[in-house]
Motif scaffolding. Structure first.
Motif, PDB file in Angstrom:
ATOM      1  N   ALA A   6      -6.328   4.684   7.485  1.00 57.60           N
ATOM      2  CA  ALA A   6      -6.814   5.463   6.339  1.00 57.60           C
ATOM      3  C   ALA A   6      -7.304   6.834   6.795  1.00 57.60           C
ATOM      4  CB  ALA A   6      -7.930   4.703   5.628  1.00 57.60           C
ATOM      5  N   ASP A   7      -8.017   6.881   7.935  1.00 52.60           N
ATOM      6  CA  ASP A   7      -8.496   8.154   8.471  1.00 52.60           C
ATOM      7  C   ASP A   7      -7.324   9.037   8.890  1.00 52.60           C
ATOM      8  OD1 ASP A   7     -11.141   7.433   8.095  1.00 52.60           O
ATOM      9  OD2 ASP A   7     -11.352   6.602  10.117  1.00 52.60           O
ATOM     10  N   LYS A   8      -6.310   8.436   9.515  1.00 50.62           N
ATOM     11  CA  LYS A   8      -5.123   9.197   9.902  1.00 50.62           C
ATOM     12  C   LYS A   8      -4.469   9.834   8.680  1.00 50.62           C
ATOM     13  CE  LYS A   8      -3.682   6.529  13.996  1.00 50.62           C
ATOM     14  NZ  LYS A   8      -3.651   7.629  14.979  1.00 50.62           N
ATOM     15  N   ALA A   9      -4.333   9.060   7.621  1.00 54.28           N
ATOM     16  CA  ALA A   9      -3.698   9.563   6.403  1.00 54.28           C
ATOM     17  C   ALA A   9      -4.510  10.696   5.782  1.00 54.28           C
ATOM     18  CB  ALA A   9      -3.524   8.425   5.405  1.00 54.28           C
ATOM     19  N   GLU A  10      -5.837  10.552   5.806  1.00 58.59           N
ATOM     20  CA  GLU A  10      -6.700  11.587   5.229  1.00 58.59           C
ATOM     21  C   GLU A  10      -6.565  12.902   5.995  1.00 58.59           C
ATOM     22  OE1 GLU A  10      -9.167  12.870   2.227  1.00 58.59           O
ATOM     23  OE2 GLU A  10      -8.230  10.892   2.462  1.00 58.59           O
ATOM     24  N   LEU A  11      -6.548  12.817   7.309  1.00 59.03           N
ATOM     25  CA  LEU A  11      -6.398  14.025   8.110  1.00 59.03           C
ATOM     26  C   LEU A  11      -5.017  14.640   7.950  1.00 59.03           C
ATOM     27  CD1 LEU A  11      -8.316  13.239  11.414  1.00 59.03           C
ATOM     28  CD2 LEU A  11      -8.981  14.769   9.572  1.00 59.03           C
ATOM     29  N   ALA A  12      -3.998  13.807   7.808  1.00 60.52           N
ATOM     30  CA  ALA A  12      -2.646  14.323   7.586  1.00 60.52           C
ATOM     31  C   ALA A  12      -2.576  15.108   6.278  1.00 60.52           C
ATOM     32  CB  ALA A  12      -1.645  13.180   7.575  1.00 60.52           C
ATOM     33  N   LYS A  13      -3.259  14.601   5.254  1.00 59.68           N
ATOM     34  CA  LYS A  13      -3.291  15.306   3.963  1.00 59.68           C
ATOM     35  C   LYS A  13      -3.986  16.661   4.097  1.00 59.68           C
ATOM     36  CE  LYS A  13      -6.150  13.948   0.708  1.00 59.68           C
ATOM     37  NZ  LYS A  13      -6.763  13.140  -0.385  1.00 59.68           N
ATOM     38  N   MET A  14      -5.084  16.694   4.847  1.00 58.95           N
ATOM     39  CA  MET A  14      -5.798  17.951   5.074  1.00 58.95           C
ATOM     40  C   MET A  14      -4.943  18.932   5.874  1.00 58.95           C
ATOM     41  SD  MET A  14      -9.536  16.493   6.071  1.00 58.95           S
ATOM     42  CE  MET A  14     -10.227  15.111   5.170  1.00 58.95           C
TER      43      MET A  14
END
Length: 254
Positions: free
Chosen positions: A73-81
């Motif tokens: 989930a953290d990886k996905a959030e950073l990818a979105k940013m």
């Protein structure tokens, strides 16, 4: 660090730039009128070049930080940013092209300083990476918002648009506070790290601005409605004060 990407509501500098005011001089003009002054045009190209490389570097940094993320989930959030930062870069690149500047040439003068900052402040873990992005990006955003208030309307709107929060501020605060709650000893280490980042960010910013004649002349009043020396001091005081508030939001001592 974008250079002196994430503003938040604690920043007095941001508030000052966004508050409706009676604009005068260049700030009351559009780009077509203001750019008739070649020195002002050169300063804006510098400013957009610095911002563009900062956004490109922010994209790259967030993609790297995603590798350290503890959960999917953290990886996905950073990818979105990271994606949001790249879209900001594209806006700046396209604007540089639109006004007749070559984007790579406009960014080149800022590569060494920004890359040097990132080498000197490479995070050792996930939490240090979050604090770095939050602290460095926020300092840069405060600085650019201060400057944006004095730019022509077209350039001002673009600068403020690319400083839009990508969500990193809230994300960083939540993760860092949770880590400190779980282990209070983490707070001391991260506070020292944030103080180091603040010093490095300000020193790099001042050095690069001093090296770019058009940019420094604009900032101290030679072009457009620049700051006088007293105002420069007040500006950095506001940036420092906003940093202190952000540190408190993280649960850290400034």
């Amino acid at each position: 660090m974008r250079f002196m990407t994430t503003p938040d509501n604690t920043s007095d500098a941001a508030d000052n730039a966004d508050t409706p005011v009676a604009r005068t001089g260049v700030a009351a003009q559009d780009w077509a009128r203001a750019s008739a002054d070649p020195q002002y045009r050169a300063a804006v190209v510098d400013l957009l070049g610095a911002l563009a490389y900062g956004e490109l570097a922010a994209f790259e940094r967030l993609a790297e930080d995603a590798k350290l993320a503890p959960t999917l989930a953290d990886k996905a959030e950073l990818a979105k940013m990271a994606s949001a930062e790249f879209h900001h870069y594209e806006k700046l690149r396209d604007r540089l092209t639109e006004i007749g500047a070559e984007p790579t040439q406009a960014m080149e003068p800022f590569v060494a300083a920004l890359d040097g900052f990132h080498r000197q402040t490479a995070p050792s873990d996930w939490l240090e990476g979050l604090v770095k992005a939050y602290v460095g990006d926020s300092i840069a955003s405060d600085f650019y918002r201060e400057v944006a208030a004095r730019l022509d309307s077209d350039t001002r709107d673009l600068v403020l648009a690319v400083l839009d929060d990508t969500g990193h501020a809230t994300f960083a605060v939540e993760k860092v506070r949770a880590a400190i709650d779980a282990d209070p000893r983490v707070g001391g280490r991260l506070a020292l790290w944030a103080r180091r980042l603040m010093g490095e960010a300000l020193s790099q910013s001042q050095r690069v601005v001093a090296d770019r004649d058009a940019l420094s002349t604009m900032l101290v009043g030679g072009v457009a409605d620049g700051f006088d020396l007293a105002e420069v001091g007040k500006m950095f005081s506001r940036i420092t004060e906003a940093h202190t508030k952000r540190m408190a939001a993280l649960g850290l001592a400034a």
